[in-house]
Structure formats: structure tokens, C-alpha cells
Design a protein around this motif. Structure first.
Motif, PDB file in Angstrom:
ATOM      1  N   ARG A 263      -3.049   5.330 -11.602  1.00  0.00           N
ATOM      2  CA  ARG A 263      -3.534   4.460 -10.529  1.00  0.00           C
ATOM      3  C   ARG A 263      -3.011   4.920  -9.178  1.00  0.00           C
ATOM      4  N   SER A 264      -3.606   4.365  -8.115  1.00  0.00           N
ATOM      5  CA  SER A 264      -3.202   4.695  -6.756  1.00  0.00           C
ATOM      6  C   SER A 264      -2.326   3.586  -6.186  1.00  0.00           C
ATOM      7  N   ASN A 265      -1.939   3.741  -4.918  1.00  0.00           N
ATOM      8  CA  ASN A 265      -1.106   2.754  -4.235  1.00  0.00           C
ATOM      9  C   ASN A 265      -1.918   1.714  -3.468  1.00  0.00           C
ATOM     10  N   TRP A 266      -3.226   1.718  -3.640  1.00  0.00           N
ATOM     11  CA  TRP A 266      -4.057   0.828  -2.818  1.00  0.00           C
ATOM     12  C   TRP A 266      -3.726  -0.646  -3.002  1.00  0.00           C
ATOM     13  N   ILE A 267      -3.357  -1.047  -4.207  1.00  0.00           N
ATOM     14  CA  ILE A 267      -3.021  -2.450  -4.428  1.00  0.00           C
ATOM     15  C   ILE A 267      -1.825  -2.866  -3.570  1.00  0.00           C
ATOM     16  N   PHE A 268      -0.877  -1.933  -3.378  1.00  0.00           N
ATOM     17  CA  PHE A 268       0.299  -2.232  -2.561  1.00  0.00           C
ATOM     18  C   PHE A 268      -0.050  -2.204  -1.080  1.00  0.00           C
ATOM     19  N   VAL A 269      -0.978  -1.325  -0.707  1.00  0.00           N
ATOM     20  CA  VAL A 269      -1.441  -1.253   0.685  1.00  0.00           C
ATOM     21  C   VAL A 269      -2.038  -2.594   1.103  1.00  0.00           C
ATOM     22  N   TRP A 270      -2.956  -3.091   0.297  1.00  0.00           N
ATOM     23  CA  TRP A 270      -3.624  -4.352   0.628  1.00  0.00           C
ATOM     24  C   TRP A 270      -2.661  -5.527   0.545  1.00  0.00           C
ATOM     25  N   TYR A 271      -1.777  -5.487  -0.424  1.00  0.00           N
ATOM     26  CA  TYR A 271      -0.788  -6.569  -0.559  1.00  0.00           C
ATOM     27  C   TYR A 271       0.072  -6.661   0.692  1.00  0.00           C
ATOM     28  N   ARG A 272       0.543  -5.522   1.176  1.00  0.00           N
ATOM     29  CA  ARG A 272       1.408  -5.514   2.356  1.00  0.00           C
ATOM     30  C   ARG A 272       0.669  -6.035   3.573  1.00  0.00           C
ATOM     31  N   LEU A 273      -0.579  -5.663   3.707  1.00  0.00           N
ATOM     32  CA  LEU A 273      -1.370  -6.124   4.845  1.00  0.00           C
ATOM     33  C   LEU A 273      -1.538  -7.638   4.805  1.00  0.00           C
ATOM     34  N   VAL A 274      -1.923  -8.153   3.644  1.00  0.00           N
ATOM     35  CA  VAL A 274      -2.122  -9.601   3.498  1.00  0.00           C
ATOM     36  C   VAL A 274      -0.798 -10.350   3.669  1.00  0.00           C
ATOM     37  N   PHE A 275       0.276  -9.798   3.083  1.00  0.00           N
ATOM     38  CA  PHE A 275       1.598 -10.416   3.176  1.00  0.00           C
ATOM     39  C   PHE A 275       2.032 -10.553   4.633  1.00  0.00           C
ATOM     40  N   GLY A 276       1.901  -9.480   5.401  1.00  0.00           N
ATOM     41  CA  GLY A 276       2.314  -9.505   6.804  1.00  0.00           C
ATOM     42  C   GLY A 276       1.513 -10.489   7.628  1.00  0.00           C
ATOM     43  N   ILE A 277       0.191 -10.473   7.466  1.00  0.00           N
ATOM     44  CA  ILE A 277      -0.664 -11.380   8.229  1.00  0.00           C
ATOM     45  C   ILE A 277      -0.389 -12.831   7.832  1.00  0.00           C
ATOM     46  N   ALA A 278      -0.169 -13.067   6.528  1.00  0.00           N
ATOM     47  CA  ALA A 278       0.103 -14.427   6.059  1.00  0.00           C
ATOM     48  C   ALA A 278       1.405 -14.964   6.656  1.00  0.00           C
ATOM     49  N   ILE A 279       2.444 -14.119   6.712  1.00  0.00           N
ATOM     50  CA  ILE A 279       3.720 -14.544   7.281  1.00  0.00           C
ATOM     51  C   ILE A 279       3.557 -14.908   8.750  1.00  0.00           C
ATOM     52  N   LEU A 280       2.844 -14.079   9.501  1.00  0.00           N
ATOM     53  CA  LEU A 280       2.620 -14.375  10.915  1.00  0.00           C
ATOM     54  C   LEU A 280       1.836 -15.673  11.082  1.00  0.00           C
ATOM     55  N   GLY A 281       0.856 -15.876  10.207  1.00  0.00           N
ATOM     56  CA  GLY A 281       0.073 -17.106  10.271  1.00  0.00           C
ATOM     57  C   GLY A 281       0.923 -18.337   9.995  1.00  0.00           C
ATOM     58  N   LEU A 282       1.789 -18.271   8.990  1.00  0.00           N
ATOM     59  CA  LEU A 282       2.646 -19.406   8.642  1.00  0.00           C
ATOM     60  C   LEU A 282       3.637 -19.714   9.756  1.00  0.00           C
ATOM     61  N   ILE A 283       4.131 -18.669  10.417  1.00  0.00           N
ATOM     62  CA  ILE A 283       5.063 -18.881  11.529  1.00  0.00           C
ATOM     63  C   ILE A 283       4.346 -19.523  12.710  1.00  0.00           C
ATOM     64  N   SER A 284       3.157 -19.036  13.023  1.00  0.00           N
ATOM     65  CA  SER A 284       2.427 -19.543  14.190  1.00  0.00           C
ATOM     66  C   SER A 284       2.013 -20.997  14.030  1.00  0.00           C
ATOM     67  N   THR A 285       1.816 -21.440  12.796  1.00  0.00           N
ATOM     68  CA  THR A 285       1.431 -22.824  12.528  1.00  0.00           C
ATOM     69  C   THR A 285       2.637 -23.733  12.319  1.00  0.00           C
ATOM     70  N   GLY A 286       3.834 -23.156  12.338  1.00  0.00           N
ATOM     71  CA  GLY A 286       5.052 -23.944  12.182  1.00  0.00           C
ATOM     72  C   GLY A 286       5.445 -24.228  10.747  1.00  0.00           C
ATOM     73  N   ILE A 287       4.693 -23.714   9.791  1.00  0.00           N
ATOM     74  CA  ILE A 287       5.009 -23.944   8.381  1.00  0.00           C
ATOM     75  C   ILE A 287       6.259 -23.174   7.974  1.00  0.00           C
ATOM     76  N   LEU A 288       6.432 -21.992   8.558  1.00  0.00           N
ATOM     77  CA  LEU A 288       7.566 -21.127   8.241  1.00  0.00           C
ATOM     78  C   LEU A 288       8.380 -20.900   9.501  1.00  0.00           C
ATOM     79  N   GLN A 289       9.705 -21.029   9.370  1.00  0.00           N
ATOM     80  CA  GLN A 289      10.594 -20.768  10.502  1.00  0.00           C
ATOM     81  C   GLN A 289      10.746 -19.274  10.731  1.00  0.00           C
ATOM     82  N   ASN A 290      10.795 -18.903  12.002  1.00  0.00           N
ATOM     83  CA  ASN A 290      11.009 -17.492  12.333  1.00  0.00           C
ATOM     84  C   ASN A 290      12.516 -17.230  12.404  1.00  0.00           C
ATOM     85  N   ILE A 291      13.166 -17.223  11.220  1.00  0.00           N
ATOM     86  CA  ILE A 291      14.606 -17.044  11.187  1.00  0.00           C
ATOM     87  C   ILE A 291      14.957 -15.672  10.641  1.00  0.00           C
TER      88      ILE A 291
END
Length: 320
Positions: free
Chosen positions: A292-320
Motif C-alpha cells: 500500500r501507499s501513504n495516501w491514507i496518512f496524507v489525507w488523515y493528516r490534512l483532515v486532522f489539521g483542518i479539524a483541529i483548527l475548526g474546533l479551536i475557532s469555534t471554541g470547542i477546543l482550547q488552543n493550549i
């Protein structure tokens, strides 16, 4: 003229990264981080869970540091801190030594034999030199951070925002490596130069969220290594790079409260949990990358990063 498949993903990923940062950066980057204030002591159950997180993510290229920070924060446990996170990495080192003991003894023994014979073209000698020299960049810059920038690193660089942005950036680089890497060289074709180049690639791991395994595997793919070979060499290169901060983390924990069982027992539990799950993760990833290739990890990292930024911007997650 249409966009070729070869450049479609890099363009799409880069645009996604730029868009996500543009949407979330103003409220996020302007927020204050309080990593030191939110560092908390883990109990045994929490330590076992974090050991699992460490073991499952240290060698898979999705960043153990990012998940060791994000998971407890999302669960409301607070930040376990640099010392605890670094200390349980020793479990991962134990797993690498356990899994690759035969290969390590072959490389080290072969390197000594080659040195006695002055056979500097021997493959084992080249690999050993590559690991030794490739470790120097992260040791040097890691010490600089520890001595001169420790407070800034703890309070600002380890923020959830930085972790998210690093995850997005690494998804772009990993995607490019998958697209552009020739993947023609196996473990027998490694050289000292590969170790040096991957050692400089490993420097990205100083930034939380970049991933030590992710940065080194990505560098290996850019150099034309097969996926499995890049991963295997990444693991070997990581032995000194993970061991040193792990020992420092253990020392810091013991000095903070030497003899306190409420500190010692969770630390041991996290260490053992990390060792078991690291071993399983190594075996799984090497088998996975054979076909297999690394594409699953590529997409996971992209979604993970965007999700974290989204949670911080909405106040659900603290930027600590």
C-alpha cells in the motif's frame, strides 16, 4: 488545457491548507496559549491510554506529539506536558530494539568488521555511519531549543494551532513525495548520504505535529527509497533521536517529585503500554507498506489539521 493527475493533488492540498489557515488563523493565532498552566498529572488509566496513543502513532507518520497533545485535551484531561510525553517514548524505543534486534546486531557487527578491514564501501558500515551522522542535526538543534528556547517552545510552539498547521503542511509534503518519489532503491542500496539527508529531514520533528517518522519517511521517498525501506530506516534513525529526549523527560519527572508513587506508577504504566502498542504499530506499518501507499496518512493528516483548527475557532477546543 486540463490539469494532469500528477499535479492535481499537490494543488488541491495546498489550496486546502491555505484556505483552512485563512479561515481560522485570525481568531486562532491571536489567542493566548497557556501550556504550562494546563499541564496536569496523569493517573494510571490515563497513562495507559496515552501509552496506547504514543505507541500507535510514533511510527505511523501522523505525529505522536500531535496526538499526545490533542487526545488528552479533547478528553478534558489537560496537557500531560513535554516531560511525560518524552518519557513514555522510551517504550517506543524498547519496541524498536525488540523488533529490529537481529537487524541492529547485523548492522553494528558488520560495521565493526568493515572498520577493521578498512572496507568503507561495506553496506552495513554505510548504514551505521548514516545513522550516526544523521542523528547529529536533531541532537544539536534539540539542545539549542532545550537550553535557550524551552519556555517559548512549551508555551507557544506546542500550541494546538501550531500542531494543526504542521499537520497540514506535512500532508502536502507527504503527498508530493508519494507523487514524485521513484521508489526504486531497497535497504541494500542505502548509503551514508541517505542517513545524512534523512537526518536533516528529521529536523522537522522539532515542530510538534510534523511527525518524526512522517518527516523522515517523506525525505526517504523524495530520495527514491521504497516505502518499506524508508520506513525501516526511519525507525533505525529514530533510536537515538527518541532515546535522548526520553531520558531527559524521565529525569525531569523524577526530579519534579522523586519517590512519589502517584507520579511513578502512571509513568511506568504509560511506558509499558507504549512499548506494546509501538511493537504492534511497527509490525503493522511495515506489512502495510509492502503493498500500500501513504495516501491514507496524507489525507488523515490534512483532515486532522483542518479539524483541529475548526474546533479551536469555534471554541470547542482550547488552543493550549
Amino acid at each position: 488545457m486540463g490539469i494532469s493527475k500528477r499535479i492535481f493533488f499537490p494543488i488541491l492540498t495546498a489550496l486546502s491548507a491555505i484556505l483552512s489557515v485563512a479561515i481560522f488563523s485570525l481568531p486562532v493565532l491571536g489567542s493566548e496559549t497557556t501550556a504550562v498552566e494546563t499541564t496536569t498529572q496523569m493517573n494510571i488509566w490515563q497513562a495507559i491510554v496515552l501509552g496506547f496513543v504514543q505507541g500507535a502513532t510514533e511510527f505511523i507518520p501522523i505525529s505522536s506529539t500531535a496526538h499526545l497533545k490533542a487526545v488528552p485535551v479533547l478528553l478534558g484531561w489537560g496537557d500531560p506536558g513535554v516531560a511525560f510525553s518524552a518519557m513514555i517514548q522510551l517504550g517506543s524505543i524498547g519496541a524498536v530494539l525488540w523488533y529490529f534486534w537481529g537487524l541492529l546486531t547485523e548492522v553494528i557487527g558488520g560495521a565493526f568488521v568493515a572498520l577493521k578491514r578498512s572496507d568503507y564501501q561495506d553496506n552495513n558500515f554505510k548504514i551505521a555511519i548514516g545513522i550516526a551522522v544523521g542523528t547529529l542535526p536533531i541532537v544539536f538543534f534539540g539542545l539549542l531549543v532545550k537550553v535557550f528556547l524551552e519556555d517559548f517552545y512549551e508555551n507557544s510552539v506546542r500550541s494546538m494551532t501550531m500542531i494543526a498547521c504542521a499537520s497540514i503542511l506535512m500532508s502536502v509534503l507527504m503527498g508530493l513525495a508519494e507523487k514524485l518519489g521513484s521508489r526504486k532503491r531497497n535497504f541494500d542500496k542505502l548509503s551514508a548520504k541517505d542517513g545524512i539527508l534523512m537526518g536533516f529531514g528529521q529536523l522537522l520533528a522539532i515542530v510538534p505535529g510534523a511527525s518524526r517518522s512522517g518527516s523522515t519517511i517523506t525525505t526517504g521517498l523524495f530520495m527514491g527509497l521504497e516505502r518499506e525501506t524508508a520506513a525501516k530506516f526511519s525507525f533505525l534513525l529514530g533510536i537515538p533521536a527518541i532515546t535522548l529526549p526520553g531520558i531527559v523527560g524521565l529525569k525531569d519527572l523524577l526530579e519534579a517529585d522523586l519517590g512519589n508513587m502517584s507520579v511513578l506508577m502512571p509513568s511506568i504504566a504509560g511506558l509499558l503500554s507504549s512499548a506494546v502498542f509501538s511493537y504492534l504499530a511497527i509490525a503493522w506499518l511495515l506489512n502495510f507498506l509492502k503493498t500500500r501507499s501513504n495516501w491514507i496518512f496524507v489525507w488523515y493528516r490534512l483532515v486532522f489539521g483542518i479539524a483541529i483548527l475548526g474546533l479551536i475557532s469555534t471554541g470547542i477546543l482550547q488552543n493550549i
